[in-house]
Scaffold this motif. Structure first.
Motif, short mmCIF file in Angstrom:
data_model
loop_
_atom_site.label_atom_id
_atom_site.label_comp_id
_atom_site.label_asym_id
_atom_site.label_seq_id
_atom_site.Cartn_x
_atom_site.Cartn_y
_atom_site.Cartn_z
N ARG A 182 0.86 -1.19 0.00
CA ARG A 182 0.00 0.00 0.00
C ARG A 182 0.89 1.23 0.00
O ARG A 182 1.72 1.41 0.90
CB ARG A 182 -0.91 0.02 1.22
CG ARG A 182 -1.81 1.27 1.31
CD ARG A 182 -2.60 1.26 2.59
NE ARG A 182 -3.19 2.57 2.83
CZ ARG A 182 -3.52 3.02 4.03
NH1 ARG A 182 -3.31 2.27 5.10
NH2 ARG A 182 -4.06 4.22 4.18
N GLU A 225 0.84 5.37 -0.11
CA GLU A 225 -0.04 6.51 0.15
C GLU A 225 0.75 7.80 -0.02
O GLU A 225 1.66 8.09 0.76
CB GLU A 225 -0.61 6.44 1.57
CG GLU A 225 -1.61 7.52 1.91
CD GLU A 225 -2.16 7.35 3.31
OE1 GLU A 225 -1.63 7.99 4.24
OE2 GLU A 225 -3.09 6.54 3.48
N LYS A 226 0.44 8.54 -1.09
CA LYS A 226 1.06 9.83 -1.37
C LYS A 226 2.59 9.77 -1.32
O LYS A 226 3.26 10.64 -0.76
CB LYS A 226 0.53 10.90 -0.40
CG LYS A 226 -0.96 11.17 -0.60
CD LYS A 226 -1.47 12.19 0.40
CE LYS A 226 -2.90 12.62 0.04
NZ LYS A 226 -3.83 11.48 -0.13
N ASP A 266 -0.31 6.95 -5.13
CA ASP A 266 -1.21 6.08 -4.35
C ASP A 266 -1.42 4.80 -5.16
O ASP A 266 -1.81 4.87 -6.32
CB ASP A 266 -2.56 6.75 -4.12
CG ASP A 266 -2.47 7.99 -3.25
OD1 ASP A 266 -1.80 7.94 -2.21
OD2 ASP A 266 -3.09 9.01 -3.61
N GLU A 287 -2.35 0.30 -4.44
CA GLU A 287 -2.44 -0.89 -3.60
C GLU A 287 -2.26 -2.14 -4.45
O GLU A 287 -2.67 -2.17 -5.62
CB GLU A 287 -3.79 -0.96 -2.88
CG GLU A 287 -3.96 0.07 -1.77
CD GLU A 287 -5.20 -0.18 -0.94
OE1 GLU A 287 -5.99 -1.12 -1.28
OE2 GLU A 287 -5.40 0.54 0.05
N GLY A 307 5.00 10.78 2.25
CA GLY A 307 4.03 9.70 2.20
C GLY A 307 4.54 8.48 2.93
O GLY A 307 5.56 8.51 3.62
N GLN A 351 3.58 10.09 -11.63
CA GLN A 351 2.25 9.91 -11.08
C GLN A 351 1.57 8.69 -11.71
O GLN A 351 1.90 8.31 -12.84
CB GLN A 351 1.38 11.14 -11.34
CG GLN A 351 1.89 12.41 -10.66
CD GLN A 351 1.04 13.61 -10.99
OE1 GLN A 351 0.76 13.88 -12.15
NE2 GLN A 351 0.61 14.34 -9.97
#
Length: 262
Positions: A15, A17-18, A33, A35, A68, A235
Protein backbone atom coordinates in the motif's frame (compact mmCIF):
# COMPACT_ATOMS: atom_id res chain seq x y z
CA UNK A 1 3.61 -6.75 13.66
CA UNK A 2 2.91 -8.67 10.47
CA UNK A 3 -0.79 -9.27 9.95
CA UNK A 4 -1.85 -12.91 9.91
CA UNK A 5 -4.94 -15.05 10.28
CA UNK A 6 -8.28 -14.18 8.72
CA UNK A 7 -7.55 -10.45 8.90
CA UNK A 8 -4.57 -10.85 6.56
CA UNK A 9 -6.79 -11.13 3.49
CA UNK A 10 -8.18 -7.67 4.20
CA UNK A 11 -4.77 -5.98 4.31
CA UNK A 12 -3.06 -5.20 0.98
CA UNK A 13 0.35 -6.76 0.47
CA UNK A 14 1.56 -3.35 -0.75
CA UNK A 15 0.00 0.00 0.00
CA UNK A 16 1.49 3.30 -1.12
CA UNK A 17 -0.04 6.51 0.15
CA UNK A 18 1.06 9.83 -1.37
CA UNK A 19 4.60 8.51 -1.89
CA UNK A 20 7.11 11.12 -2.99
CA UNK A 21 10.73 10.73 -3.98
CA UNK A 22 13.23 13.23 -5.31
CA UNK A 23 16.85 13.11 -6.36
CA UNK A 24 18.23 16.57 -5.77
CA UNK A 25 15.83 19.00 -7.45
CA UNK A 26 14.27 16.30 -9.61
CA UNK A 27 11.01 15.00 -8.17
CA UNK A 28 10.63 11.47 -9.51
CA UNK A 29 7.51 10.40 -7.60
CA UNK A 30 4.80 13.00 -7.02
CA UNK A 31 2.36 11.58 -4.51
CA UNK A 32 1.76 8.02 -5.75
CA UNK A 33 -1.21 6.08 -4.35
CA UNK A 34 -1.39 2.38 -5.21
CA UNK A 35 -2.44 -0.89 -3.60
CA UNK A 36 -1.51 -4.47 -4.47
CA UNK A 37 -3.70 -7.18 -3.01
CA UNK A 38 -2.42 -10.56 -1.86
CA UNK A 39 -2.00 -12.99 -4.71
CA UNK A 40 -2.40 -10.20 -7.27
CA UNK A 41 -0.13 -9.46 -10.22
CA UNK A 42 0.19 -5.74 -10.95
CA UNK A 43 2.20 -4.52 -13.93
CA UNK A 44 3.60 -0.99 -13.97
CA UNK A 45 3.84 0.46 -17.47
CA UNK A 46 4.77 3.85 -18.85
CA UNK A 47 7.56 5.76 -20.58
CA UNK A 48 11.17 5.65 -19.40
CA UNK A 49 11.78 8.09 -16.59
CA UNK A 50 8.18 8.04 -15.39
CA UNK A 51 9.07 6.71 -11.93
CA UNK A 52 8.16 3.02 -12.28
CA UNK A 53 11.51 1.56 -11.22
CA UNK A 54 11.98 4.12 -8.46
CA UNK A 55 8.56 3.21 -7.07
CA UNK A 56 9.48 -0.48 -7.19
CA UNK A 57 12.71 0.20 -5.26
CA UNK A 58 10.76 2.17 -2.66
CA UNK A 59 8.64 -0.91 -1.92
CA UNK A 60 11.61 -2.78 -0.45
CA UNK A 61 13.35 0.37 0.85
CA UNK A 62 16.22 0.25 -1.62
CA UNK A 63 15.16 3.87 -2.03
CA UNK A 64 13.83 5.81 0.94
CA UNK A 65 10.64 7.78 0.42
CA UNK A 66 10.77 11.54 0.94
CA UNK A 67 7.07 11.89 1.63
CA UNK A 68 4.03 9.70 2.20
CA UNK A 69 4.21 6.12 3.41
CA UNK A 70 4.77 2.66 2.01
CA UNK A 71 3.34 -0.40 3.74
CA UNK A 72 4.27 -4.02 3.01
CA UNK A 73 2.13 -6.71 4.64
CA UNK A 74 0.70 -4.14 7.05
CA UNK A 75 4.07 -2.77 8.18
CA UNK A 76 5.46 0.65 7.29
CA UNK A 77 8.47 -0.35 5.19
CA UNK A 78 11.79 0.81 6.63
CA UNK A 79 10.28 2.59 9.62
CA UNK A 80 8.45 2.05 12.87
CA UNK A 81 5.96 4.37 14.43
CA UNK A 82 6.63 5.68 17.92
CA UNK A 83 3.83 7.92 19.05
CA UNK A 84 3.11 10.32 16.21
CA UNK A 85 6.54 10.07 14.59
CA UNK A 86 8.22 7.64 12.21
CA UNK A 87 11.74 6.48 13.00
CA UNK A 88 13.90 4.73 10.42
CA UNK A 89 14.81 1.18 11.36
CA UNK A 90 18.38 0.03 11.73
CA UNK A 91 20.11 -1.71 8.84
CA UNK A 92 19.78 -5.14 10.46
CA UNK A 93 16.00 -4.93 10.83
CA UNK A 94 15.56 -3.44 7.35
CA UNK A 95 17.58 -6.33 5.89
CA UNK A 96 15.50 -8.83 7.86
CA UNK A 97 12.27 -7.44 6.44
CA UNK A 98 13.78 -7.25 2.96
CA UNK A 99 14.49 -11.01 3.02
CA UNK A 100 10.73 -11.51 2.65
CA UNK A 101 10.66 -9.57 -0.62
CA UNK A 102 12.26 -11.11 -3.68
CA UNK A 103 13.61 -8.79 -6.35
CA UNK A 104 14.74 -9.53 -9.89
CA UNK A 105 16.71 -6.83 -11.68
CA UNK A 106 17.38 -6.05 -15.34
CA UNK A 107 20.97 -7.29 -15.22
CA UNK A 108 20.72 -10.52 -13.20
CA UNK A 109 23.30 -9.52 -10.49
CA UNK A 110 24.56 -13.09 -10.08
CA UNK A 111 27.87 -13.67 -8.31
CA UNK A 112 30.24 -14.52 -11.19
CA UNK A 113 32.69 -16.48 -9.02
CA UNK A 114 30.00 -18.84 -7.74
CA UNK A 115 28.25 -21.72 -9.47
CA UNK A 116 24.53 -21.51 -10.12
CA UNK A 117 23.81 -23.68 -7.08
CA UNK A 118 26.12 -21.61 -4.86
CA UNK A 119 24.33 -18.45 -6.01
CA UNK A 120 21.02 -19.94 -4.90
CA UNK A 121 22.02 -21.23 -1.47
CA UNK A 122 24.16 -18.25 -0.40
CA UNK A 123 21.36 -16.04 0.96
CA UNK A 124 19.28 -18.78 2.66
CA UNK A 125 22.38 -20.01 4.47
CA UNK A 126 23.67 -16.59 5.48
CA UNK A 127 20.48 -14.60 6.04
CA UNK A 128 18.09 -17.35 7.15
CA UNK A 129 20.73 -19.60 8.76
CA UNK A 130 19.38 -22.62 6.93
CA UNK A 131 21.15 -25.95 6.98
CA UNK A 132 23.17 -26.65 3.84
CA UNK A 133 21.24 -29.80 2.93
CA UNK A 134 17.82 -28.11 3.23
CA UNK A 135 18.91 -25.04 1.23
CA UNK A 136 20.49 -27.23 -1.45
CA UNK A 137 17.41 -29.44 -1.80
CA UNK A 138 15.12 -26.45 -2.29
CA UNK A 139 17.57 -24.79 -4.68
CA UNK A 140 17.76 -27.87 -6.88
CA UNK A 141 13.97 -28.11 -6.92
CA UNK A 142 13.67 -24.48 -8.00
CA UNK A 143 16.24 -24.97 -10.75
CA UNK A 144 14.12 -27.82 -12.07
CA UNK A 145 11.09 -25.55 -11.85
CA UNK A 146 12.71 -22.88 -14.06
CA UNK A 147 14.03 -25.48 -16.52
CA UNK A 148 17.68 -25.37 -15.47
CA UNK A 149 18.08 -28.52 -13.42
CA UNK A 150 21.15 -29.48 -15.43
CA UNK A 151 22.96 -26.16 -14.79
CA UNK A 152 23.57 -26.40 -11.03
CA UNK A 153 27.35 -26.62 -11.38
CA UNK A 154 27.69 -24.13 -14.23
CA UNK A 155 29.03 -20.61 -13.75
CA UNK A 156 26.99 -17.58 -14.85
CA UNK A 157 29.43 -16.80 -17.68
CA UNK A 158 28.52 -20.11 -19.31
CA UNK A 159 24.79 -19.27 -19.43
CA UNK A 160 22.78 -17.21 -21.86
CA UNK A 161 21.14 -14.02 -20.64
CA UNK A 162 17.76 -15.73 -20.47
CA UNK A 163 19.20 -18.59 -18.44
CA UNK A 164 20.89 -16.16 -16.07
CA UNK A 165 17.61 -14.33 -15.53
CA UNK A 166 15.83 -17.59 -14.75
CA UNK A 167 18.58 -18.37 -12.23
CA UNK A 168 18.02 -14.93 -10.71
CA UNK A 169 14.30 -15.69 -10.33
CA UNK A 170 15.08 -19.06 -8.71
CA UNK A 171 17.56 -17.35 -6.39
CA UNK A 172 14.92 -14.89 -5.22
CA UNK A 173 12.43 -17.71 -4.66
CA UNK A 174 14.96 -19.57 -2.51
CA UNK A 175 14.24 -17.04 0.23
CA UNK A 176 10.55 -18.06 0.24
CA UNK A 177 9.36 -14.47 -0.28
CA UNK A 178 5.79 -13.32 0.21
CA UNK A 179 6.19 -10.71 -2.52
CA UNK A 180 8.17 -10.65 -5.78
CA UNK A 181 9.33 -7.48 -7.53
CA UNK A 182 10.52 -7.51 -11.14
CA UNK A 183 12.29 -4.49 -12.63
CA UNK A 184 12.07 -4.86 -16.43
CA UNK A 185 13.36 -8.44 -16.22
CA UNK A 186 13.45 -8.98 -20.00
CA UNK A 187 14.74 -5.61 -21.20
CA UNK A 188 18.39 -6.70 -21.32
CA UNK A 189 17.67 -9.91 -23.21
CA UNK A 190 17.86 -10.71 -26.90
CA UNK A 191 14.31 -11.10 -28.28
CA UNK A 192 14.60 -14.87 -28.74
CA UNK A 193 15.44 -15.31 -25.04
CA UNK A 194 12.49 -13.35 -23.65
CA UNK A 195 9.92 -16.14 -23.97
CA UNK A 196 11.51 -18.56 -21.52
CA UNK A 197 11.73 -15.89 -18.80
CA UNK A 198 8.12 -14.82 -19.31
CA UNK A 199 7.02 -18.47 -19.13
CA UNK A 200 8.64 -18.80 -15.70
CA UNK A 201 6.92 -15.58 -14.59
CA UNK A 202 3.54 -16.82 -15.89
CA UNK A 203 3.96 -20.05 -13.92
CA UNK A 204 4.86 -18.08 -10.81
CA UNK A 205 1.79 -15.88 -11.20
CA UNK A 206 -0.37 -18.98 -11.60
CA UNK A 207 0.97 -20.30 -8.29
CA UNK A 208 -0.57 -17.34 -6.46
CA UNK A 209 2.57 -15.32 -5.80
CA UNK A 210 1.99 -11.60 -5.27
CA UNK A 211 3.98 -9.82 -7.99
CA UNK A 212 4.71 -6.23 -8.99
CA UNK A 213 6.28 -6.09 -12.44
CA UNK A 214 7.78 -3.11 -14.26
CA UNK A 215 7.59 -4.11 -17.91
CA UNK A 216 7.37 -2.96 -21.50
CA UNK A 217 5.97 -6.37 -22.53
CA UNK A 218 2.36 -5.37 -23.20
CA UNK A 219 1.35 -8.87 -24.24
CA UNK A 220 2.57 -10.27 -20.91
CA UNK A 221 0.82 -7.51 -18.98
CA UNK A 222 -2.46 -8.07 -20.79
CA UNK A 223 -2.31 -11.85 -20.36
CA UNK A 224 -0.93 -12.24 -16.83
CA UNK A 225 -1.61 -9.08 -14.83
CA UNK A 226 -4.74 -8.68 -12.75
CA UNK A 227 -4.32 -4.91 -12.93
CA UNK A 228 -2.10 -2.46 -14.78
CA UNK A 229 -0.95 0.93 -13.48
CA UNK A 230 0.17 3.50 -16.05
CA UNK A 231 2.85 5.86 -14.74
CA UNK A 232 3.68 9.20 -16.33
CA UNK A 233 5.82 12.04 -14.96
CA UNK A 234 5.97 10.54 -11.47
CA UNK A 235 2.25 9.91 -11.08
CA UNK A 236 -0.20 7.03 -11.56
CA UNK A 237 -2.35 8.39 -14.37
CA UNK A 238 -4.57 5.35 -14.79
CA UNK A 239 -5.00 2.02 -13.02
CA UNK A 240 -7.48 -0.76 -13.64
CA UNK A 241 -8.00 -4.29 -14.96
CA UNK A 242 -5.24 -5.21 -17.41
CA UNK A 243 -7.51 -5.89 -20.35
CA UNK A 244 -9.35 -2.60 -19.90
CA UNK A 245 -6.26 -0.39 -19.45
CA UNK A 246 -4.36 -1.90 -22.37
CA UNK A 247 -7.16 -2.33 -24.90
CA UNK A 248 -9.55 0.47 -23.88
CA UNK A 249 -7.56 3.07 -21.92
CA UNK A 250 -9.56 5.99 -20.62
CA UNK A 251 -6.87 8.63 -20.19
CA UNK A 252 -5.50 10.46 -23.23
CA UNK A 253 -1.91 10.06 -22.05
CA UNK A 254 -2.34 6.29 -21.66
CA UNK A 255 -3.87 6.09 -25.14
CA UNK A 256 -0.94 7.99 -26.66
CA UNK A 257 1.65 5.80 -24.93
CA UNK A 258 0.03 2.53 -25.97
CA UNK A 259 -0.41 3.73 -29.54
CA UNK A 260 3.31 4.50 -29.67
CA UNK A 261 4.46 1.12 -28.33
CA UNK A 262 2.16 -1.05 -30.45
Amino acid sequence: MTVDGAAADLVPMVRAEKVRKHFGRLEVLKGVDLEVRRGEVVCLIGPSGSGKSTFLRCINHLETVDGGRMWVDGQVMGYEQRGNKLHELGDKEICRRRTQIGMVFQHFNLFPHMTVLENLVEAPRRALKEAKDAATERALGLLDQVGLGDKAQAYPRHLSGGQQQRVAIARALCMRPKLMLFDEPTSALDPELVGDVLTVMRDLASSGMTMVVVTHEMGFAREVADRVAFFDAGQVVEVGPAQQVITEPRHARTKAFLAAVR
